[in-house]
Design a protein around this motif. Structure first.
Motif, mmCIF file in Angstrom:
data_model
loop_
_atom_site.group_PDB
_atom_site.id
_atom_site.type_symbol
_atom_site.label_atom_id
_atom_site.label_comp_id
_atom_site.label_asym_id
_atom_site.label_seq_id
_atom_site.Cartn_x
_atom_site.Cartn_y
_atom_site.Cartn_z
ATOM 1 N N ALA A 12 0.842 -1.199 0.000
ATOM 2 C CA ALA A 12 0.000 0.000 0.000
ATOM 3 C C ALA A 12 0.880 1.252 0.000
ATOM 4 C CB ALA A 12 -0.894 -0.004 1.231
ATOM 5 N N THR A 13 0.345 2.331 -0.562
ATOM 6 C CA THR A 13 1.015 3.638 -0.478
ATOM 7 C C THR A 13 0.016 4.638 0.108
ATOM 8 O OG1 THR A 13 0.267 4.558 -2.582
ATOM 9 C CG2 THR A 13 2.190 3.092 -2.677
ATOM 10 N N ASP A 14 0.500 5.861 0.367
ATOM 11 C CA ASP A 14 -0.416 6.845 0.967
ATOM 12 C C ASP A 14 -1.578 7.198 0.030
ATOM 13 O OD1 ASP A 14 1.316 8.121 -0.729
ATOM 14 O OD2 ASP A 14 1.927 9.679 0.680
ATOM 15 N N LYS A 15 -1.372 7.042 -1.265
ATOM 16 C CA LYS A 15 -2.462 7.333 -2.214
ATOM 17 C C LYS A 15 -3.595 6.313 -2.128
ATOM 18 C CE LYS A 15 0.424 9.570 -5.682
ATOM 19 N NZ LYS A 15 1.756 9.105 -5.195
ATOM 20 N N ASP A 16 -3.325 5.161 -1.534
ATOM 21 C CA ASP A 16 -4.333 4.086 -1.460
ATOM 22 C C ASP A 16 -5.249 4.220 -0.244
ATOM 23 O OD1 ASP A 16 -3.098 2.808 -3.660
ATOM 24 O OD2 ASP A 16 -1.673 1.810 -2.326
ATOM 25 N N ILE A 17 -4.830 5.026 0.727
ATOM 26 C CA ILE A 17 -5.482 4.954 2.040
ATOM 27 C C ILE A 17 -6.986 5.253 1.975
ATOM 28 C CG2 ILE A 17 -5.537 5.948 4.376
ATOM 29 C CD1 ILE A 17 -3.249 3.965 3.890
ATOM 30 N N ASP A 18 -7.393 6.243 1.170
ATOM 31 C CA ASP A 18 -8.830 6.558 1.079
ATOM 32 C C ASP A 18 -9.630 5.366 0.576
ATOM 33 O OD1 ASP A 18 -8.291 9.076 1.927
ATOM 34 O OD2 ASP A 18 -8.535 10.048 -0.029
ATOM 35 N N TYR A 19 -9.084 4.647 -0.387
ATOM 36 C CA TYR A 19 -9.776 3.477 -0.952
ATOM 37 C C TYR A 19 -9.805 2.336 0.055
ATOM 38 C CZ TYR A 19 -9.053 6.137 -5.191
ATOM 39 O OH TYR A 19 -9.051 7.146 -6.117
ATOM 40 N N TRP A 37 -4.338 4.246 10.135
ATOM 41 C CA TRP A 37 -3.912 3.685 8.852
ATOM 42 C C TRP A 37 -2.543 4.247 8.464
ATOM 43 C CZ3 TRP A 37 -6.833 -0.239 7.100
ATOM 44 C CH2 TRP A 37 -8.156 -0.309 7.544
ATOM 45 N N LEU A 38 -2.384 5.561 8.657
ATOM 46 C CA LEU A 38 -1.121 6.209 8.261
ATOM 47 C C LEU A 38 0.038 5.728 9.132
ATOM 48 C CD1 LEU A 38 -2.409 9.829 7.556
ATOM 49 C CD2 LEU A 38 -1.738 8.075 5.885
ATOM 50 N N GLU A 39 -0.233 5.517 10.406
ATOM 51 C CA GLU A 39 0.816 5.046 11.302
ATOM 52 C C GLU A 39 1.276 3.636 10.898
ATOM 53 O OE1 GLU A 39 -0.257 4.986 15.462
ATOM 54 O OE2 GLU A 39 1.633 3.958 15.952
ATOM 55 N N HIS A 40 0.310 2.779 10.554
ATOM 56 C CA HIS A 40 0.685 1.425 10.123
ATOM 57 C C HIS A 40 1.433 1.460 8.799
ATOM 58 C CE1 HIS A 40 -1.842 0.150 13.398
ATOM 59 N NE2 HIS A 40 -1.326 -1.054 13.268
ATOM 60 N N LEU A 41 1.019 2.395 7.951
ATOM 61 C CA LEU A 41 1.710 2.514 6.661
ATOM 62 C C LEU A 41 3.172 2.911 6.882
ATOM 63 C CD1 LEU A 41 1.306 2.424 3.599
ATOM 64 C CD2 LEU A 41 0.737 4.843 3.688
ATOM 65 N N SER A 42 3.407 3.849 7.794
ATOM 66 C CA SER A 42 4.794 4.295 7.981
ATOM 67 C C SER A 42 5.604 3.284 8.770
ATOM 68 C CB SER A 42 4.843 5.688 8.605
ATOM 69 O OG SER A 42 4.465 5.618 9.948
ATOM 70 N N LYS A 43 4.995 2.602 9.725
ATOM 71 C CA LYS A 43 5.782 1.672 10.559
ATOM 72 C C LYS A 43 5.877 0.276 9.969
ATOM 73 C CE LYS A 43 5.186 3.567 15.211
ATOM 74 N NZ LYS A 43 4.310 3.416 16.380
ATOM 75 N N TYR A 44 4.803 -0.188 9.362
ATOM 76 C CA TYR A 44 4.748 -1.583 8.888
ATOM 77 C C TYR A 44 4.270 -1.654 7.440
ATOM 78 C CZ TYR A 44 4.533 -1.878 13.973
ATOM 79 O OH TYR A 44 4.772 -1.703 15.311
ATOM 80 N N GLY A 45 4.764 -0.705 6.637
ATOM 81 C CA GLY A 45 4.335 -0.644 5.235
ATOM 82 C C GLY A 45 4.701 -1.892 4.436
ATOM 83 N N ASP A 46 5.709 -2.632 4.899
ATOM 84 C CA ASP A 46 6.116 -3.858 4.196
ATOM 85 C C ASP A 46 5.068 -4.964 4.307
ATOM 86 O OD1 ASP A 46 8.729 -2.904 3.580
ATOM 87 O OD2 ASP A 46 9.274 -3.236 5.671
ATOM 88 N N VAL A 47 4.201 -4.862 5.303
ATOM 89 C CA VAL A 47 3.184 -5.913 5.495
ATOM 90 C C VAL A 47 1.761 -5.322 5.457
ATOM 91 C CG1 VAL A 47 4.545 -7.746 6.564
ATOM 92 C CG2 VAL A 47 3.756 -5.833 7.980
ATOM 93 N N PHE A 48 1.640 -4.214 4.736
ATOM 94 C CA PHE A 48 0.337 -3.596 4.475
ATOM 95 C C PHE A 48 0.178 -3.676 2.955
ATOM 96 C CE2 PHE A 48 -2.182 0.649 5.332
ATOM 97 C CZ PHE A 48 -3.285 0.115 4.702
#
Ligand SMILES: CC(=O)SCCNC(=O)CCNC(=O)[C@H](O)C(C)(C)COP(=O)(O)OP(=O)(O)OC[C@H]1O[C@@H](n2cnc3c(N)ncnc32)[C@H](O)[C@@H]1OP(=O)(O)O
Ligand SMILES: [Zn+2]
Length: 162
Positions: A12-19, A37-48
């Motif tokens: 996932a990227t930050d552009k995906d979060i709304d979807y 969602w943003l916190e998980h993206l920045s901390k665990y983006g490899d498994v999101f």
């Protein structure tokens, strides 16, 4: 939708979060603020991860990596993958998308994070999800009474990764 649709899985990227948030609201009663969602993206983006069909996001899995007591060996400290939320839009279900998302993330948990276990909670009434997890090798460890806000119980399900 035709049966030869192409499913693409990617982080996932930050552009995906709304979807992703829209799919979460559509598919599950457990919702989270944008910051979650943003916190998980920045901390665990490899498994999101998200799944795309025709360049549209149709599913996601959000995971977090934790260190703590093993669910299988009392007293042992381990790294665990916590599958927090997974959903696939209704019209795209039963095509292996959740299996694809989860098996990808389980593999990354082992190879990148060296996690030895994965776990999740699921509503006791959620037969489709329980069947999916069992197929992936998760087992029910115990019931957590009144886990959800509406009072429903959860099963704690876990899988050894090595
Ligand atoms: C930790 C948590 O997030 S718990 C909450 C899980 N999420 C939800 O409940 C949201 C609503 N439900 C969904 O989004 C979907 O139904 C999911 C995520 C549970 C499954 O997504 P799908 O992409 O349809 O799963 P997938 O196609 O990979 O199914 C794999 C296997 O799971 C089992 N399964 C999936 N759906 C069902 C069902 N409705 N009934 C029975 N078994 C099912 C089957 O064994 C299936 O294999 P098969 O199709 O070869 O029989
Ligand atoms: Zn959880």
């Amino acid at each position: 939708m035709n049966s030869d649709m192409r499913i693409k899985i990617r982080p996932a990227t930050d552009k995906d979060i709304d979807y992703v948030i829209a799919i979460n609201i559509e598919c599950l009663p457990e919702h989270y603020p944008l910051s979650f969602w943003l916190e998980h993206l920045s901390k665990y983006g490899d498994v999101f991860y998200v799944a795309e069909v025709d360049d549209k996001i149709v599913g996601y899995v959000l995971t977090r990596v934790e260190e703590g007591e093993s669910l299988f060996h009392i007293g042992k400290k381990v790294k665990k993958g916590h599958i927090v939320s997974v959903a696939v839009r209704e019209n795209y279900r039963r095509r292996g998308i959740a299996t694809y998302l989860l098996s990808t993330v389980l593999s990354i948990l082992v190879h990148l994070y060296e996690a030895s276990e994965a776990y999740l909670e699921v509503r006791v009434s959620n037969v489709p999800a329980i069947k999916l997890y069992e197929k992936l090798g998760f087992e029910i460890l115990r019931k957590i009474e009144g886990y959800y806000l509406d009072g429903e119980d959860a099963y704690l399900m876990a899988k050894r990764l090595k």
